[in-house]
Design a protein around this motif. Structure first.
Motif, PDB file in Angstrom:
ATOM      1  N   LYS A  93      -0.217   2.157 -11.125  1.00 58.73           N
ATOM      2  CA  LYS A  93      -0.909   1.340 -12.044  1.00 58.73           C
ATOM      3  C   LYS A  93      -2.218   0.647 -11.572  1.00 58.73           C
ATOM      4  O   LYS A  93      -2.024   0.562 -10.340  1.00 58.73           O
ATOM      5  CB  LYS A  93      -0.106   0.256 -12.834  1.00 58.73           C
ATOM      6  CG  LYS A  93       0.982   0.904 -13.690  1.00 58.73           C
ATOM      7  CD  LYS A  93       1.995  -0.118 -14.079  1.00 58.73           C
ATOM      8  CE  LYS A  93       3.057   0.380 -14.895  1.00 58.73           C
ATOM      9  NZ  LYS A  93       3.883  -0.792 -15.693  1.00 58.73           N
ATOM     10  N   MET A  94      -3.300   0.740 -12.281  1.00 56.40           N
ATOM     11  CA  MET A  94      -4.532  -0.003 -11.598  1.00 56.40           C
ATOM     12  C   MET A  94      -4.128  -1.384 -11.251  1.00 56.40           C
ATOM     13  O   MET A  94      -4.877  -1.821 -10.107  1.00 56.40           O
ATOM     14  CB  MET A  94      -5.676   0.191 -12.777  1.00 56.40           C
ATOM     15  CG  MET A  94      -6.924  -0.288 -12.242  1.00 56.40           C
ATOM     16  SD  MET A  94      -7.558   0.633 -10.749  1.00 56.40           S
ATOM     17  CE  MET A  94      -7.894   2.153 -11.328  1.00 56.40           C
ATOM     18  N   SER A  95      -3.641  -2.265 -12.025  1.00 52.03           N
ATOM     19  CA  SER A  95      -3.083  -3.631 -11.345  1.00 52.03           C
ATOM     20  C   SER A  95      -2.425  -3.492  -9.966  1.00 52.03           C
ATOM     21  O   SER A  95      -2.604  -4.393  -9.262  1.00 52.03           O
ATOM     22  CB  SER A  95      -2.132  -4.164 -12.294  1.00 52.03           C
ATOM     23  OG  SER A  95      -1.095  -3.473 -12.638  1.00 52.03           O
ATOM     24  N   TRP A  96      -1.840  -2.595  -9.776  1.00 49.51           N
ATOM     25  CA  TRP A  96      -1.082  -2.314  -8.350  1.00 49.51           C
ATOM     26  C   TRP A  96      -2.187  -2.269  -7.419  1.00 49.51           C
ATOM     27  O   TRP A  96      -2.107  -2.930  -6.254  1.00 49.51           O
ATOM     28  CB  TRP A  96       0.011  -1.214  -8.210  1.00 49.51           C
ATOM     29  CG  TRP A  96       0.734  -1.303  -7.250  1.00 49.51           C
ATOM     30  CD1 TRP A  96       2.041  -1.797  -6.760  1.00 49.51           C
ATOM     31  CD2 TRP A  96       0.456  -0.201  -5.921  1.00 49.51           C
ATOM     32  NE1 TRP A  96       2.256  -1.388  -5.485  1.00 49.51           N
ATOM     33  CE2 TRP A  96       1.510  -0.663  -5.173  1.00 49.51           C
ATOM     34  CE3 TRP A  96      -0.518   0.656  -5.570  1.00 49.51           C
ATOM     35  CZ2 TRP A  96       1.436  -0.101  -3.826  1.00 49.51           C
ATOM     36  CZ3 TRP A  96      -0.632   1.088  -4.362  1.00 49.51           C
ATOM     37  CH2 TRP A  96       0.362   0.752  -3.407  1.00 49.51           C
ATOM     38  N   ILE A  97      -3.154  -1.301  -7.731  1.00 42.69           N
ATOM     39  CA  ILE A  97      -4.121  -0.838  -6.502  1.00 42.69           C
ATOM     40  C   ILE A  97      -5.083  -2.124  -6.334  1.00 42.69           C
ATOM     41  O   ILE A  97      -5.476  -2.635  -5.141  1.00 42.69           O
ATOM     42  CB  ILE A  97      -5.198   0.352  -7.109  1.00 42.69           C
ATOM     43  CG1 ILE A  97      -4.218   1.630  -6.895  1.00 42.69           C
ATOM     44  CG2 ILE A  97      -6.414   0.246  -6.221  1.00 42.69           C
ATOM     45  CD1 ILE A  97      -4.228   1.912  -5.659  1.00 42.69           C
ATOM     46  N   GLU A  98      -5.216  -2.808  -7.498  1.00 43.51           N
ATOM     47  CA  GLU A  98      -6.239  -4.287  -7.083  1.00 43.51           C
ATOM     48  C   GLU A  98      -5.302  -5.082  -6.454  1.00 43.51           C
ATOM     49  O   GLU A  98      -5.908  -5.710  -5.716  1.00 43.51           O
ATOM     50  CB  GLU A  98      -6.340  -4.597  -8.812  1.00 43.51           C
ATOM     51  CG  GLU A  98      -7.532  -3.778  -9.502  1.00 43.51           C
ATOM     52  CD  GLU A  98      -7.444  -4.407 -11.050  1.00 43.51           C
ATOM     53  OE1 GLU A  98      -6.969  -5.135 -11.511  1.00 43.51           O
ATOM     54  OE2 GLU A  98      -8.360  -3.528 -11.671  1.00 43.51           O
ATOM     55  N   LYS A  99      -4.045  -5.245  -7.100  1.00 46.85           N
ATOM     56  CA  LYS A  99      -3.433  -6.181  -6.087  1.00 46.85           C
ATOM     57  C   LYS A  99      -2.905  -5.959  -4.707  1.00 46.85           C
ATOM     58  O   LYS A  99      -2.899  -6.859  -3.607  1.00 46.85           O
ATOM     59  CB  LYS A  99      -1.941  -6.752  -7.017  1.00 46.85           C
ATOM     60  CG  LYS A  99      -1.234  -7.711  -6.160  1.00 46.85           C
ATOM     61  CD  LYS A  99       0.134  -8.025  -7.151  1.00 46.85           C
ATOM     62  CE  LYS A  99       0.826  -9.099  -6.295  1.00 46.85           C
ATOM     63  NZ  LYS A  99       2.070  -9.461  -7.222  1.00 46.85           N
ATOM     64  N   ASN A 100      -2.874  -4.597  -4.328  1.00 49.30           N
ATOM     65  CA  ASN A 100      -2.234  -4.498  -2.921  1.00 49.30           C
ATOM     66  C   ASN A 100      -3.479  -3.656  -2.136  1.00 49.30           C
ATOM     67  O   ASN A 100      -3.029  -3.232  -0.956  1.00 49.30           O
ATOM     68  CB  ASN A 100      -1.103  -3.643  -3.208  1.00 49.30           C
ATOM     69  CG  ASN A 100      -0.063  -4.273  -3.577  1.00 49.30           C
ATOM     70  OD1 ASN A 100       0.703  -5.197  -3.242  1.00 49.30           O
ATOM     71  ND2 ASN A 100       0.430  -3.870  -4.942  1.00 49.30           N
ATOM     72  N   TYR A 101      -4.448  -3.259  -2.644  1.00 50.54           N
ATOM     73  CA  TYR A 101      -5.599  -2.712  -1.972  1.00 50.54           C
ATOM     74  C   TYR A 101      -7.150  -3.391  -2.168  1.00 50.54           C
ATOM     75  O   TYR A 101      -7.628  -3.744  -1.177  1.00 50.54           O
ATOM     76  CB  TYR A 101      -5.839  -1.278  -2.383  1.00 50.54           C
ATOM     77  CG  TYR A 101      -6.976  -0.357  -1.554  1.00 50.54           C
ATOM     78  CD1 TYR A 101      -6.450  -0.164  -0.034  1.00 50.54           C
ATOM     79  CD2 TYR A 101      -8.057  -0.516  -1.758  1.00 50.54           C
ATOM     80  CE1 TYR A 101      -7.375   0.299   0.814  1.00 50.54           C
ATOM     81  CE2 TYR A 101      -9.037   0.054  -1.128  1.00 50.54           C
ATOM     82  CZ  TYR A 101      -8.668   0.590   0.102  1.00 50.54           C
ATOM     83  OH  TYR A 101      -9.827   1.094   1.072  1.00 50.54           O
ATOM     84  N   MET A 102      -7.533  -3.332  -3.293  1.00 56.37           N
ATOM     85  CA  MET A 102      -8.791  -3.796  -3.695  1.00 56.37           C
ATOM     86  C   MET A 102      -8.962  -5.455  -3.159  1.00 56.37           C
ATOM     87  O   MET A 102      -9.726  -5.702  -2.311  1.00 56.37           O
ATOM     88  CB  MET A 102      -9.363  -3.761  -4.792  1.00 56.37           C
ATOM     89  CG  MET A 102      -9.465  -1.979  -5.155  1.00 56.37           C
ATOM     90  SD  MET A 102     -10.384  -1.980  -6.831  1.00 56.37           S
ATOM     91  CE  MET A 102      -9.130  -1.114  -7.717  1.00 56.37           C
ATOM     92  N   GLU A 103      -8.068  -6.238  -3.817  1.00 57.78           N
ATOM     93  CA  GLU A 103      -8.229  -7.764  -3.483  1.00 57.78           C
ATOM     94  C   GLU A 103      -7.969  -8.165  -2.045  1.00 57.78           C
ATOM     95  O   GLU A 103      -8.734  -8.762  -1.451  1.00 57.78           O
ATOM     96  CB  GLU A 103      -7.292  -8.459  -4.409  1.00 57.78           C
ATOM     97  CG  GLU A 103      -8.116  -8.408  -5.882  1.00 57.78           C
ATOM     98  CD  GLU A 103      -6.845  -9.060  -6.986  1.00 57.78           C
ATOM     99  OE1 GLU A 103      -5.845  -9.611  -6.477  1.00 57.78           O
ATOM    100  OE2 GLU A 103      -6.961  -8.801  -7.954  1.00 57.78           O
TER     101      GLU A 103
END
Length: 184
Positions: A133-143
Motif C-alpha cells: 500500500k502507498m501508506s506502507w512505502i511512505e512510512k517505511n521508505y520515503m519518510e
C-alpha cells in the motif's frame, strides 16, 4: 490466500505474516524496509553485511558508517526502480496489511516474468513478489529515508563546525626531555 488463474495456470500464495514489534524510529523502519527487500530478493550475494543491516530491533547498534552504507543500499533498492518488476503497488492485494509477499507458481513455462534484477552492479535473483500500500512505502521508505539523510547531514555539519583547539602541555615538576633523539 491462494488464487488460481485457470486461463494461464498461475497460483499465488501469500505469506499472511504480520510484523507488529518494529521500533518506531526512522532507522528501524528503513532497516525493516531493507528486510522486506531481502525477502523479495536474494541479497546475500552483495558485499554488505545484510543481516546486520536488517536487524531492525537492534537499530541502535549500527555505527554511523554502517548506517550510511545501509541508507545507500536502500537507495539502490528504491520502490521506483523495483516497482512492476518484483514489488507492486496494489492496495487490495495487501488486505489488512501494509504489504504482502507472494510466491508465484506457474503451470506453463511460456510465462514471462523477471527472475532477477540489477542492484548497483550485481545481478540479484527474485525470490518472491511483494504488493504494498502507498501508506506502507511512505512510512517505511520515503519518510525514514528523508529523516535519516537529514540526521546524517546534521551530524556531518556538527563535526565540521567543531573548533580546533590547541593547548600547551602543562609543565611538570620533574621535566624530562621531550625529544626522542639527541644531537651532539
Amino acid at each position: 490466500m491462494a488464487v488460481g488463474l485457470d486461463h494461464i495456470g498461475l497460483k499465488f500464495s501469500s505469506t499472511g505474516v504480520k510484523v507488529t514489534d518494529k521500533p518506531d524510529h526512522p532507522k528501524a523502519r528503513l532497516m525493516y524496509y531493507l528486510d522486506c527487500m531481502c525477502t523479495v530478493l536474494k541479497l546475500d550475494q552483495t558485499e554488505h553485511n545484510i543481516k546486520r543491516f536488517t536487524d531492525y530491533k537492534k537499530y541502535n547498534s549500527l555505527t554511523n558508517e554502517e548506517t550510511a552504507a545501509m541508507i545507500l543500499l536502500c537507495t539502490l533498492l528504491d520502490p521506483v526502480t523495483l516497482n512492476d518488476v518484483c514489488i507492486f503497488h496494489d492496495e487490495d492485494a495487501c488486505g489488512n496489511f501494509g504489504n504482502e509477499f507472494f510466491k508465484i507458481e506457474a503451470n506453463r513455462t511460456r510465462i514471462a516474468a523477471a527472475r532477477s534484477v540489477m542492484v548497483g552492479n550485481v545481478q540479484v535473483a527474485i525470490q518472491k513478489f511483494m504488493c504494498y500500500k502507498m501508506s506502507w512505502i511512505e512510512k517505511n521508505y520515503m519518510e525514514p529515508l528523508k529523516q535519516m539523510i537529514d540526521i546524517l547531514q546534521q551530524q556531518k555539519t556538527r563535526q565540521q563546525s567543531r573548533p580546533i583547539t590547541y593547548s600547551q602541555p602543562r609543565p611538570t615538576a620533574n621535566p624530562k626531555p621531550v625529544c626522542c633523539c639527541c644531537i651532539q
